[in-house]
Motif scaffolding. Structure first.
Motif, PDB file in Angstrom:
ATOM      1  N   VAL A  81     -51.392  16.984  17.220  1.00  0.00           N
ATOM      2  CA  VAL A  81     -49.925  17.093  17.151  1.00  0.00           C
ATOM      3  C   VAL A  81     -49.475  18.280  17.990  1.00  0.00           C
ATOM      4  N   PHE A  82     -50.166  19.391  17.754  1.00  0.00           N
ATOM      5  CA  PHE A  82     -49.815  20.590  18.519  1.00  0.00           C
ATOM      6  C   PHE A  82     -49.997  20.341  20.012  1.00  0.00           C
ATOM      7  N   SER A  83     -51.120  19.714  20.374  1.00  0.00           N
ATOM      8  CA  SER A  83     -51.396  19.464  21.793  1.00  0.00           C
ATOM      9  C   SER A  83     -50.291  18.634  22.437  1.00  0.00           C
ATOM     10  N   GLU A  84     -49.842  17.625  21.712  1.00  0.00           N
ATOM     11  CA  GLU A  84     -48.804  16.767  22.277  1.00  0.00           C
ATOM     12  C   GLU A  84     -47.519  17.552  22.518  1.00  0.00           C
ATOM     13  N   TYR A  89     -47.227  20.742  22.815  1.00  0.00           N
ATOM     14  CA  TYR A  89     -47.482  21.772  23.828  1.00  0.00           C
ATOM     15  C   TYR A  89     -47.392  21.170  25.225  1.00  0.00           C
ATOM     16  N   GLU A  90     -48.095  20.083  25.473  1.00  0.00           N
ATOM     17  CA  GLU A  90     -48.098  19.493  26.818  1.00  0.00           C
ATOM     18  C   GLU A  90     -46.705  19.022  27.225  1.00  0.00           C
ATOM     19  N   ARG A  91     -45.958  18.601  26.246  1.00  0.00           N
ATOM     20  CA  ARG A  91     -44.618  18.071  26.511  1.00  0.00           C
ATOM     21  C   ARG A  91     -43.657  19.170  26.951  1.00  0.00           C
ATOM     22  N   ILE A 146     -44.464  22.891  27.401  1.00  0.00           N
ATOM     23  CA  ILE A 146     -44.904  24.222  27.824  1.00  0.00           C
ATOM     24  C   ILE A 146     -44.284  24.635  29.149  1.00  0.00           C
ATOM     25  N   ASP A 147     -44.156  23.692  30.088  1.00  0.00           N
ATOM     26  CA  ASP A 147     -43.605  24.078  31.390  1.00  0.00           C
ATOM     27  C   ASP A 147     -42.177  24.586  31.250  1.00  0.00           C
ATOM     28  N   PRO A 156     -46.301  27.564  34.868  1.00  0.00           N
ATOM     29  CA  PRO A 156     -47.627  28.142  34.635  1.00  0.00           C
ATOM     30  C   PRO A 156     -48.700  27.324  35.339  1.00  0.00           C
ATOM     31  N   LYS A 166     -52.000  27.812  31.277  1.00  0.00           N
ATOM     32  CA  LYS A 166     -51.692  26.845  30.202  1.00  0.00           C
ATOM     33  C   LYS A 166     -52.824  26.818  29.189  1.00  0.00           C
ATOM     34  N   LYS A 186     -52.496  28.086  25.344  1.00  0.00           N
ATOM     35  CA  LYS A 186     -52.754  27.095  24.295  1.00  0.00           C
ATOM     36  C   LYS A 186     -53.793  27.624  23.306  1.00  0.00           C
ATOM     37  N   LEU A 225     -46.594  10.642  25.478  1.00  0.00           N
ATOM     38  CA  LEU A 225     -46.995  11.932  26.023  1.00  0.00           C
ATOM     39  C   LEU A 225     -46.398  12.075  27.413  1.00  0.00           C
ATOM     40  N   VAL A 226     -45.675  13.132  27.602  1.00  0.00           N
ATOM     41  CA  VAL A 226     -45.025  13.335  28.904  1.00  0.00           C
ATOM     42  C   VAL A 226     -45.907  14.190  29.774  1.00  0.00           C
TER      43      VAL A 226
END
Lengths: 161, 298
Positions: free
Chosen positions: A10-13, A15-17, A19-20, B18, B23, B27, B58-59
């Motif tokens: 969940v966190f990974s999703e 985060y990836e969505r 973070i930028d 980043p 990243k 993380k 997922l984007v």
């Protein structure tokens, strides 16, 4: 997303969505990578611990943007601004103006940099920005106008919108 | 002069993304912080319910990087001068200083020598700033002080013939300035104070920029073998050029220094005075270097 997914996925999703976006906002406001990293991390920790319920990805993103802005306020009270400037690569002389642009950008207050980012990069309308940051729409308009004028003065040219 | 376009502005923000290493590092740190506080159970339930609440793919963020391979932390551009609460706190930060460490001197290369500083605090009634040799001005984002500090059209006009904006800095720069604040004012940090080596610049610009390297002077011939490791790194990073910098060899030495006196008065009439000693010199690479340090006055 399946209900039995681990917290890590969940966190990974999330985060990836985001973070930028979160990092860019932190960097735009704080001006250096170290502080931007620290702030971006704090924003995600807050997200994972918050009691917020989001109706959509856009709602989630708006919350993160506002939280990143608040994180900057907390940081600003303690720190001296240290702004990085990128150095041009000699083989990419056409990118030299980016260095000047970055230099001009750092002469703006952080909140003005945030507005420019949200409007020109994320594509938010002024009304959306005002709502997201809980600002008066006229204040947003005034700050946008001021930011463009100031950037124009610092770089010595007109802003082409 | 830079053509300021939306595309260039977007490219600046693109360059703020980043990289993959950052990243991954962030993380990992976030994950460690979350686990350290043992919030797993509480977070998992809430987060999973929210995640299940709406269907989202997922984007993948596609980042267009502006290649700035020699990015590094620049030296501090500002001095933060804080007053109030436990008394005035004046601190500088330079490229070597860690956060929260108080150092007394900053030094950085700047082809247009200047200094910017902020004053934070509460209960400040007035701030008076004076320069001995050069000039000061302010950028007032609160629009509460003199118009020239917040309305650029006060000192610049558009020249129809050349189709350019022309600034008359004599209308903006002063030897001293005073800011006054009413009781409702709190945004002290939204007024930026700047010192500028205007006399020095005008001297160097005489006779068609005769005292600038790359104009009146050829760029300095650099003997690479004589450089320190730091100077070699600067040179390799394209930071070592003297082009565009002033040659200060013939500039009176006592005028390369200036004292900026800052007097802060609070509402109870208590006065705090600090000074910033500024000096501009050429380094071995011919670049102008600004060095600033704080001095106690009272």
């Amino acid at each position: 997303m399946k209900p039995n997914d681990s917290m890590e996925s969940v966190f990974s999703e999330l985060y990836e969505r985001h973070i930028d976006t979160v990092y860019r906002i932190c960097y735009a406001m704080m001006g250096n990578r170290q502080d931007a990293e620290d702030a971006a991390q704090s924003v995600f920790v807050k997200l994972m611990r918050s009691k917020m319920t989001f109706q959509s990805v856009e709602h989630e993103k708006a919350w993160l943007i506002a939280t990143a802005r608040n994180e900057h306020r907390r940081w600003w009270r303690k720190k001296v601004v240290k702004f990085e400037t990128g150095m041009p690569d000699e083989q990419h002389a056409d990118r030299l103006p980016q260095h000047e642009m970055m230099d001009g950008m750092r002469r703006l207050p952080p909140n003005h940099r945030l507005l420019l980012y949200l409007y020109y990069y994320e594509g938010y309308k002024l009304l959306e920005i005002a709502k997201m940051l809980k600002m008066n729409i006229n204040t947003v308009k005034t700050r946008m106008r001021d930011a463009r004028k100031r950037l124009k003065l610092e770089l010595g040219d007109d802003f082409i919108d | 002069m830079i053509l300021l376009t939306k595309e260039r502005l977007r490219a600046v923000f693109d360059g703020m993304a980043p990289d993959e290493e950052q990243k991954a590092r962030m993380k990992q740190h976030i994950w460690e912080r979350l686990n350290r506080r043992s919030m797993k159970g509480r977070v998992t339930g809430r987060r999973l319910r929210r995640a299940a609440g709406f269907a989202v793919g997922l984007v993948l963020a596609v980042v267009v990087m502006v290649n700035l391979p020699f990015e590094k932390a620049a030296p501090a551009y500002a001095i933060s001068v804080k007053a109030g609460e436990d008394g005035p706190v004046f601190k500088l930060a330079d490229r070597e200083g860690k956060r929260d460490e108080h150092v007394t001197t900053v030094s950085y290369v700047d082809s247009r020598p200047g200094l910017e500083f902020y004053i934070e605090g509460e209960n400040i009634a007035s701030i008076h700033i004076k320069a001995e040799n050069e000039y000061v001005y302010a950028v007032d984002w609160t629009k509460t002080q003199h118009e020239k500090y917040w309305n650029v059209e006060y000192y610049q006009h558009f020249d129809e013939e050349t189709q350019t904006s022309v600034a008359d800095f004599d209308l903006l720069y002063d030897k001293e300035m005073t800011m006054t604040f009413d009781e409702d004012f709190h945004d002290y940090d939204q007024i930026w104070y700047r010192w500028t080596a205007w006399n020095m610049y005008q001297w160097a610009a005489e006779d068609n920029f005769s005292r600038f390297y790359g104009f009146g002077y050829d760029p300095i011939d650099i003997d690479v073998d004589s450089l320190t490791e730091e100077e070699k790194r600067e040179l390799a990073a394209e930071n070592g050029s003297s082009i565009g910098h002033m040659n200060l060899e013939d500039y009176p030495d006592h005028l390369k220094e200036d004292t900026i006196t800052i007097t802060i008065t609070d509402r109870q009439g208590h006065v705090t005075t600090k000074a910033i000693q500024v000096r501009v010199d050429n380094n071995r690479l011919g670049q102008t270097v600004v060095t600033a340090r704080l001095k106690n006055v009272s």
